[in-house]
Design a protein around this motif. Structure first.
Motif, PDB file in Angstrom:
ATOM      1  N   ASN A 149       0.691  -0.945  -0.228  1.00  0.00           N
ATOM      2  CA  ASN A 149      -0.283  -0.598   0.152  1.00  0.00           C
ATOM      3  C   ASN A 149       0.961   1.158   0.045  1.00  0.00           C
ATOM      4  N   LYS A 150       1.633   1.224   0.614  1.00  0.00           N
ATOM      5  CA  LYS A 150       2.893   2.496   0.987  1.00  0.00           C
ATOM      6  C   LYS A 150       3.014   2.772  -0.564  1.00  0.00           C
ATOM      7  N   ILE A 151       3.802   1.366  -1.363  1.00  0.00           N
ATOM      8  CA  ILE A 151       4.555   1.183  -2.974  1.00  0.00           C
ATOM      9  C   ILE A 151       3.110   2.289  -3.517  1.00  0.00           C
ATOM     10  N   GLU A 152       2.543   1.661  -3.210  1.00  0.00           N
ATOM     11  CA  GLU A 152       1.666   2.606  -4.585  1.00  0.00           C
ATOM     12  C   GLU A 152       1.631   4.230  -3.530  1.00  0.00           C
ATOM     13  N   ASN A 153       0.963   3.809  -2.883  1.00  0.00           N
ATOM     14  CA  ASN A 153       0.919   5.749  -2.524  1.00  0.00           C
ATOM     15  C   ASN A 153       1.986   6.416  -3.434  1.00  0.00           C
ATOM     16  N   GLU A 154       3.631   5.738  -2.902  1.00  0.00           N
ATOM     17  CA  GLU A 154       4.397   6.734  -3.181  1.00  0.00           C
ATOM     18  C   GLU A 154       4.174   6.697  -4.820  1.00  0.00           C
ATOM     19  N   PHE A 155       4.068   6.206  -5.505  1.00  0.00           N
ATOM     20  CA  PHE A 155       4.236   6.421  -6.600  1.00  0.00           C
ATOM     21  C   PHE A 155       2.741   7.468  -7.290  1.00  0.00           C
ATOM     22  N   THR A 156       2.106   6.513  -6.945  1.00  0.00           N
ATOM     23  CA  THR A 156       0.761   7.743  -6.807  1.00  0.00           C
ATOM     24  C   THR A 156       0.654   9.681  -6.308  1.00  0.00           C
ATOM     25  N   SER A 157       2.038   9.223  -5.556  1.00  0.00           N
ATOM     26  CA  SER A 157       2.365  11.076  -5.096  1.00  0.00           C
ATOM     27  C   SER A 157       3.325  10.923  -5.578  1.00  0.00           C
ATOM     28  N   GLN A 158       4.563  10.542  -6.831  1.00  0.00           N
ATOM     29  CA  GLN A 158       5.115  11.215  -7.576  1.00  0.00           C
ATOM     30  C   GLN A 158       4.072  11.101  -9.058  1.00  0.00           C
ATOM     31  N   ILE A 159       3.410  10.725  -9.332  1.00  0.00           N
ATOM     32  CA  ILE A 159       2.860  10.516 -10.410  1.00  0.00           C
ATOM     33  C   ILE A 159       2.111  13.235 -10.732  1.00  0.00           C
ATOM     34  N   ASP A 160       1.316  12.526  -9.321  1.00  0.00           N
ATOM     35  CA  ASP A 160       0.877  13.683  -8.272  1.00  0.00           C
ATOM     36  C   ASP A 160       2.159  15.295  -9.470  1.00  0.00           C
ATOM     37  N   GLY A 161       3.087  14.728  -8.136  1.00  0.00           N
ATOM     38  CA  GLY A 161       4.508  15.631  -8.053  1.00  0.00           C
ATOM     39  C   GLY A 161       4.621  15.580  -9.740  1.00  0.00           C
ATOM     40  N   ILE A 162       5.017  15.088 -10.664  1.00  0.00           N
ATOM     41  CA  ILE A 162       5.203  15.577 -11.899  1.00  0.00           C
ATOM     42  C   ILE A 162       3.978  16.788 -12.880  1.00  0.00           C
ATOM     43  N   GLU A 163       2.527  16.078 -12.411  1.00  0.00           N
ATOM     44  CA  GLU A 163       2.202  17.130 -12.882  1.00  0.00           C
ATOM     45  C   GLU A 163       2.166  18.375 -12.187  1.00  0.00           C
ATOM     46  N   LYS A 164       2.482  18.485 -10.762  1.00  0.00           N
ATOM     47  CA  LYS A 164       2.699  19.958 -10.635  1.00  0.00           C
ATOM     48  C   LYS A 164       3.509  21.076 -10.947  1.00  0.00           C
ATOM     49  N   LEU A 165       4.753  19.698 -11.149  1.00  0.00           N
ATOM     50  CA  LEU A 165       5.736  20.170 -11.821  1.00  0.00           C
ATOM     51  C   LEU A 165       6.137  21.038 -13.200  1.00  0.00           C
ATOM     52  N   ALA A 166       5.248  20.131 -13.846  1.00  0.00           N
ATOM     53  CA  ALA A 166       4.796  20.697 -15.174  1.00  0.00           C
ATOM     54  C   ALA A 166       3.709  21.684 -15.196  1.00  0.00           C
ATOM     55  N   LYS A 167       2.964  22.110 -14.340  1.00  0.00           N
ATOM     56  CA  LYS A 167       1.775  23.246 -13.415  1.00  0.00           C
ATOM     57  C   LYS A 167       3.043  24.143 -13.322  1.00  0.00           C
ATOM     58  N   TYR A 168       4.083  24.659 -12.744  1.00  0.00           N
ATOM     59  CA  TYR A 168       5.765  25.228 -11.972  1.00  0.00           C
ATOM     60  C   TYR A 168       6.092  25.539 -13.293  1.00  0.00           C
ATOM     61  N   GLU A 169       6.074  24.691 -14.524  1.00  0.00           N
ATOM     62  CA  GLU A 169       7.054  24.688 -15.551  1.00  0.00           C
ATOM     63  C   GLU A 169       6.413  25.937 -16.409  1.00  0.00           C
TER      64      GLU A 169
END
Length: 239
Positions: A149-169
Motif C-alpha cells: 500500500n505504501k509503495i502504491e501511495n508513493e508512486f501515486t504521489s510521484q505522478i502527482d508531483g510530475i503533474e505539479k512540476l509541469a504546472k509550475y513550468e
C-alpha cells in the motif's frame, strides 16, 4: 551559459546515466518505505511487547542482513521488471513505467522471502525466541500489505508531483513571456523544490535545466529580458 553549453549539458545527462540515478532514487525511497512498514508492522504484530523490545527485534533484523536484503530485493525487482516490460534502454520514461516494473519484478515476493530468511537466521541462532519468530511469521502478511500500500501511495504521489512540476513550468513560461520576473522567481522556487521530490526523468531534467539557465541569465543580467540571439534560441528549447 550559452546554447552550445546547454546542448552539451543535455548530452552529459544521458552519458551520466539517468537510469542509474533512477535506480538510486527508487532504492532510497522504497528502502525508506519498507523500513517504515517493518517498524509499524512489528508493533502491530507484537502489541503486548514494550517499545524497547520491539526496537531490539528490529535492530536484530537490521544487523542480520535485512538492510542489505532490502537493497538486493529492490534492485532485483527493478531489473526483472525492466526485462518483463521490455525496457531495454534501462531508463524509465515515466513514473507509471517504474511502478509497473516494481510490481512485475516481484518486490513483495522478494521482501517476503527476505523476512523468512531473517526469521530463520535470527531464531536458529537464538537472537530472537522461536515464539517471537512464529508470531512475526504469522503476521507477515500484514507487513507485506502495508509495504504494498505504501509503495502504491508513493508512486501515486510521484505522478502527482510530475503533474505539479509541469504546472509550475507552464506558469514560469507564461511569466517569462510576460517579462514578469517576480512571477518567474516564485514559480522557479517551486520547480526547484519539486525536483528534489520526484524521480529523475530525461525530459523532466532537460526542461528544468533550460528554465534554470534562462532564469539565471535574466537574473544575472539585472532582470533584463533583452536576449541575445543565442539566448533566444535557448528560449525556443522550451516545449
Amino acid at each position: 551559459m550559452d546554447l552550445e553549453n546547454i546542448v552539451n549539458l543535455n548530452k552529459n545527462i544521458n552519458e551520466n546515466s539517468i537510469s542509474q540515478e533512477q535506480n538510486n532514487f527508487l532504492e532510497s525511497n522504497l528502502g525508506k518505505i519498507i523500513n517504515s512498514a517493518l517498524d509499524v508492522g512489528l508493533r502491530m504484530i507484537l502489541p503486548n511487547f514494550v517499545e524497547e523490545s520491539v526496537v531490539e527485534i528490529k535492530d536484530t533484523f537490521l544487523k542480520n542482513g535485512f538492510k542489505e536484503g532490502i537493497s538486493t530485493a529492490i534492485n532485483n525487482a527493478i531489473n526483472l521488471g525492466k526485462s518483463i516490460l521490455g525496457i531495454f534502454t534501462g531508463e524509465f520514461d515515466n513514473i507509471s513505467q517504474a511502478r509497473d516494473a516494481i510490481k512485475s519484478g516481484g518486490i513483495i515476493d522478494g521482501i517476503s522471502n527476505l523476512l523468512d530468511s531473517i526469521l530463520q537466521k535470527t531464531s536458529s541462532s537464538g537472537l530472537i525466541t522461536n515464539n517471537v519468530a512464529r508470531m512475526i511469521s504469522s503476521g507477515k502478511n500484514a507487513i507485506l500489505d502495508s509495504i504494498s500500500n505504501k509503495i502504491e501511495n508513493e508512486f501515486t504521489s510521484q505522478i502527482d508531483g510530475i503533474e505539479k512540476l509541469a504546472k509550475y513550468e507552464s506558469n514560469w513560461k507564461e511569466y517569462f513571456n510576460n517579462k514578469d520576473f517576480i512571477g518567474m522567481e516564485r514559480e522557479y522556487e517551486k520547480i526547484q523544490e519539486k525536483l528534489k521530490e520526484i524521480m529523475p526523468l530525461e525530459n523532466t531534467i532537460k526542461q528544468a535545466r533550460v528554465i534554470e539557465n534562462l532564469h539565471t541569465l535574466i537574473k544575472n543580467n539585472n532582470q533584463n529580458f533583452n536576449l541575445t540571439k543565442e539566448q533566444e534560441e535557448l528560449a525556443n528549447l522550451l516545449v
